[in-house]
Design a protein around this motif. Structure first.
Motif, PDB file in Angstrom:
ATOM      1  N   GLU A   5       4.165   1.801  -9.877  1.00 49.48           N
ATOM      2  CA  GLU A   5       3.409   1.951  -8.889  1.00 49.48           C
ATOM      3  C   GLU A   5       1.993   0.957  -8.312  1.00 49.48           C
ATOM      4  O   GLU A   5       1.840   0.816  -7.466  1.00 49.48           O
ATOM      5  CB  GLU A   5       3.705   3.053  -9.646  1.00 49.48           C
ATOM      6  CG  GLU A   5       3.126   4.583  -9.793  1.00 49.48           C
ATOM      7  CD  GLU A   5       3.883   5.594 -11.035  1.00 49.48           C
ATOM      8  OE1 GLU A   5       2.006   5.046 -11.124  1.00 49.48           O
ATOM      9  OE2 GLU A   5       3.720   6.741 -10.879  1.00 49.48           O
ATOM     10  N   ASN A   6       1.826   0.065  -9.582  1.00 42.76           N
ATOM     11  CA  ASN A   6       1.254  -0.749  -9.494  1.00 42.76           C
ATOM     12  C   ASN A   6       1.836  -1.737  -8.581  1.00 42.76           C
ATOM     13  O   ASN A   6       0.328  -2.231  -7.618  1.00 42.76           O
ATOM     14  CB  ASN A   6       0.643  -1.819 -10.841  1.00 42.76           C
ATOM     15  CG  ASN A   6       0.255  -1.137 -11.794  1.00 42.76           C
ATOM     16  OD1 ASN A   6      -0.426  -0.121 -11.056  1.00 42.76           O
ATOM     17  ND2 ASN A   6       0.558  -1.270 -13.395  1.00 42.76           N
ATOM     18  N   LYS A   8       3.451  -1.193  -6.138  1.00 45.35           N
ATOM     19  CA  LYS A   8       2.886  -0.992  -4.290  1.00 45.35           C
ATOM     20  C   LYS A   8       1.805  -0.355  -4.333  1.00 45.35           C
ATOM     21  O   LYS A   8       1.731  -0.867  -2.798  1.00 45.35           O
ATOM     22  CB  LYS A   8       3.919   0.988  -5.168  1.00 45.35           C
ATOM     23  CG  LYS A   8       3.713   1.885  -3.895  1.00 45.35           C
ATOM     24  CD  LYS A   8       4.248   2.790  -3.599  1.00 45.35           C
ATOM     25  CE  LYS A   8       4.434   4.306  -1.853  1.00 45.35           C
ATOM     26  NZ  LYS A   8       3.344   3.710  -1.211  1.00 45.35           N
ATOM     27  N   LYS A   9       0.309   0.289  -5.581  1.00 44.87           N
ATOM     28  CA  LYS A   9      -0.633  -0.190  -5.019  1.00 44.87           C
ATOM     29  C   LYS A   9      -0.398  -1.096  -4.430  1.00 44.87           C
ATOM     30  O   LYS A   9      -1.889  -2.148  -2.968  1.00 44.87           O
ATOM     31  CB  LYS A   9      -1.232   0.105  -5.706  1.00 44.87           C
ATOM     32  CG  LYS A   9      -3.161  -0.117  -5.765  1.00 44.87           C
ATOM     33  CD  LYS A   9      -3.878   0.211  -7.425  1.00 44.87           C
ATOM     34  CE  LYS A   9      -3.975  -0.638  -8.019  1.00 44.87           C
ATOM     35  NZ  LYS A   9      -4.903  -1.434  -7.315  1.00 44.87           N
ATOM     36  N   TYR A  10      -0.473  -2.593  -4.798  1.00 40.62           N
ATOM     37  CA  TYR A  10      -1.495  -3.647  -3.667  1.00 40.62           C
ATOM     38  C   TYR A  10      -0.681  -3.804  -3.089  1.00 40.62           C
ATOM     39  O   TYR A  10      -1.297  -4.957  -1.624  1.00 40.62           O
ATOM     40  CB  TYR A  10      -0.467  -5.001  -5.132  1.00 40.62           C
ATOM     41  CG  TYR A  10      -1.508  -5.192  -6.437  1.00 40.62           C
ATOM     42  CD1 TYR A  10      -3.289  -5.296  -6.160  1.00 40.62           C
ATOM     43  CD2 TYR A  10      -1.329  -4.890  -7.843  1.00 40.62           C
ATOM     44  CE1 TYR A  10      -3.988  -5.844  -7.109  1.00 40.62           C
ATOM     45  CE2 TYR A  10      -2.327  -4.847  -9.017  1.00 40.62           C
ATOM     46  CZ  TYR A  10      -4.060  -5.061  -8.726  1.00 40.62           C
ATOM     47  OH  TYR A  10      -4.867  -5.058  -9.287  1.00 40.62           O
ATOM     48  N   LYS A  11       0.980  -4.148  -2.868  1.00 38.50           N
ATOM     49  CA  LYS A  11       1.407  -4.340  -1.456  1.00 38.50           C
ATOM     50  C   LYS A  11       1.280  -3.503  -0.126  1.00 38.50           C
ATOM     51  O   LYS A  11       0.365  -3.460   0.854  1.00 38.50           O
ATOM     52  CB  LYS A  11       3.120  -3.717  -1.601  1.00 38.50           C
ATOM     53  CG  LYS A  11       3.752  -4.648  -2.677  1.00 38.50           C
ATOM     54  CD  LYS A  11       5.056  -5.186  -1.861  1.00 38.50           C
ATOM     55  CE  LYS A  11       6.226  -5.995  -2.616  1.00 38.50           C
ATOM     56  NZ  LYS A  11       5.490  -7.337  -2.758  1.00 38.50           N
ATOM     57  N   ASP A  12       0.800  -2.396  -0.447  1.00 41.80           N
ATOM     58  CA  ASP A  12      -0.066  -1.520   0.047  1.00 41.80           C
ATOM     59  C   ASP A  12      -1.566  -2.219   0.340  1.00 41.80           C
ATOM     60  O   ASP A  12      -2.564  -1.875   1.555  1.00 41.80           O
ATOM     61  CB  ASP A  12      -0.526  -0.440   0.447  1.00 41.80           C
ATOM     62  CG  ASP A  12       1.018   0.145   0.319  1.00 41.80           C
ATOM     63  OD1 ASP A  12       2.105   0.228  -0.094  1.00 41.80           O
ATOM     64  OD2 ASP A  12       1.180   1.881  -0.887  1.00 41.80           O
ATOM     65  N   GLU A  13      -2.432  -2.379  -0.401  1.00 39.48           N
ATOM     66  CA  GLU A  13      -3.483  -3.078   0.077  1.00 39.48           C
ATOM     67  C   GLU A  13      -4.002  -4.313   0.293  1.00 39.48           C
ATOM     68  O   GLU A  13      -4.633  -4.235   0.903  1.00 39.48           O
ATOM     69  CB  GLU A  13      -4.273  -2.470  -1.490  1.00 39.48           C
ATOM     70  CG  GLU A  13      -5.594  -3.082  -1.992  1.00 39.48           C
ATOM     71  CD  GLU A  13      -6.291  -3.201  -3.430  1.00 39.48           C
ATOM     72  OE1 GLU A  13      -7.218  -4.215  -3.548  1.00 39.48           O
ATOM     73  OE2 GLU A  13      -5.865  -2.256  -4.163  1.00 39.48           O
ATOM     74  N   GLU A  16      -0.968  -8.070   5.402  1.00 40.45           N
ATOM     75  CA  GLU A  16       0.136  -8.531   5.044  1.00 40.45           C
ATOM     76  C   GLU A  16       0.302 -10.702   5.233  1.00 40.45           C
ATOM     77  O   GLU A  16       1.679 -10.926   4.712  1.00 40.45           O
ATOM     78  CB  GLU A  16       1.180  -8.587   6.879  1.00 40.45           C
ATOM     79  CG  GLU A  16       1.261  -7.202   6.830  1.00 40.45           C
ATOM     80  CD  GLU A  16       1.808  -6.813   8.036  1.00 40.45           C
ATOM     81  OE1 GLU A  16       2.459  -8.223   9.310  1.00 40.45           O
ATOM     82  OE2 GLU A  16       2.227  -5.480   8.633  1.00 40.45           O
ATOM     83  N   GLN A  40       9.291  -6.586  -6.057  1.00 40.48           N
ATOM     84  CA  GLN A  40       8.428  -8.124  -5.936  1.00 40.48           C
ATOM     85  C   GLN A  40       9.377  -8.591  -5.960  1.00 40.48           C
ATOM     86  O   GLN A  40      10.383  -8.633  -6.546  1.00 40.48           O
ATOM     87  CB  GLN A  40       7.360  -7.741  -7.041  1.00 40.48           C
ATOM     88  CG  GLN A  40       7.144  -8.632  -7.732  1.00 40.48           C
ATOM     89  CD  GLN A  40       5.609  -9.056  -6.624  1.00 40.48           C
ATOM     90  OE1 GLN A  40       5.409  -8.034  -5.485  1.00 40.48           O
ATOM     91  NE2 GLN A  40       5.702 -11.002  -6.479  1.00 40.48           N
TER      92      GLN A  40
END
Length: 219
Positions: A5-6, A8-13, A16, A40
């Motif tokens: 989940e962490n 995913k959070k960083y990839k979304d935030e 690009e 990752q």
């Protein structure tokens, strides 16, 4: 929050154009695999032996970054696989990396670490020293290593203005170098505590550890 989940959070935030380096030092392979399964692929380690052990047993499409201070006599152990060395602070070290990369028939990418923090404990060299390396005939003749950017660590402080001014100083050097040296493309700055400021200041690569994997166990 789980590791996946962490990630995913960083990839979304993160924008690009900003790469996420998951700093996995001291963490077991199971933790890295959870991050890997969440998508990752770039992991950072600060001890060559630990990174080598992980490389041997984990998927081969992982890109390994060496983020710690590098001792020249250890370069040979990571030369077969390391993707990027973040903290190059001397021409002697670059010569060793080039020599070991040549033995492996590889080209190893490096970042020069610029000292921007006020703390004495932070490694790094001055802008002038970095230019001296890049302008040297010795570096220009190297065929198996390439300096592709700069790296820096801000002072560990609650004062966000100070952190921002240090990052902006490095961004200024980076912009200048980018015009002079075509290979310079990456700017690695920002960690768990200050990555938002770093991204705002133009970082292309952030190094996040505890905010992904939880606190480190140094036992």
């Amino acid at each position: 929050m789980k590791i996946s989940e962490n990630i995913k959070k960083y990839k979304d935030e993160l924008p690009e154009n900003v790469k996420l380096v998951a700093i996995s030092k001291t963490k077991p392979n199971e933790d890295l695999m959870e991050a890997y399964e969440a998508g990752q692929r770039i992991f950072g380690e600060n001890k060559i032996q630990e990174m080598t052990d992980k490389w041997e047993s984990l998927p081969k499409d992982i890109e390994w970054h060496m983020v710690g201070h590098v001792q020249r006599n250890k370069v040979k152990y990571m030369a077969p696989f390391v993707g990027l060395i973040h903290a190059v602070d001397s021409l002697k070290l670059l010569k060793e990396i080039n020599k070991r990369a040549k033995n492996e028939d590889r080209k190893i990418k490096c970042l020069i670490q610029i000292k921007i923090a006020e703390e004495d404990s932070k490694f790094g060299i001055s802008r002038e020293e970095a230019e001296g390396i890049l302008n040297s005939d010795v570096y220009k003749k190297m065929e198996n290593t390439a300096v592709v950017g700069l790296m820096g660590m801000a002072t560990f402080t609650e004062d966000e203005n100070q952190v921002k001014s240090e990052f902006l100083k490095l961004k200024g050097i980076f912009d200048d170098f980018k015009e002079k040296y075509p290979s310079i493309k990456e700017l690695s700055m920002g960690m768990s505590g200050d990555y938002k400021i770093a991204v705002e200041c133009g970082s292309t690569m952030v190094r996040i550890g505890s905010s992904i994997f939880g606190e480190r166990n140094y036992n």
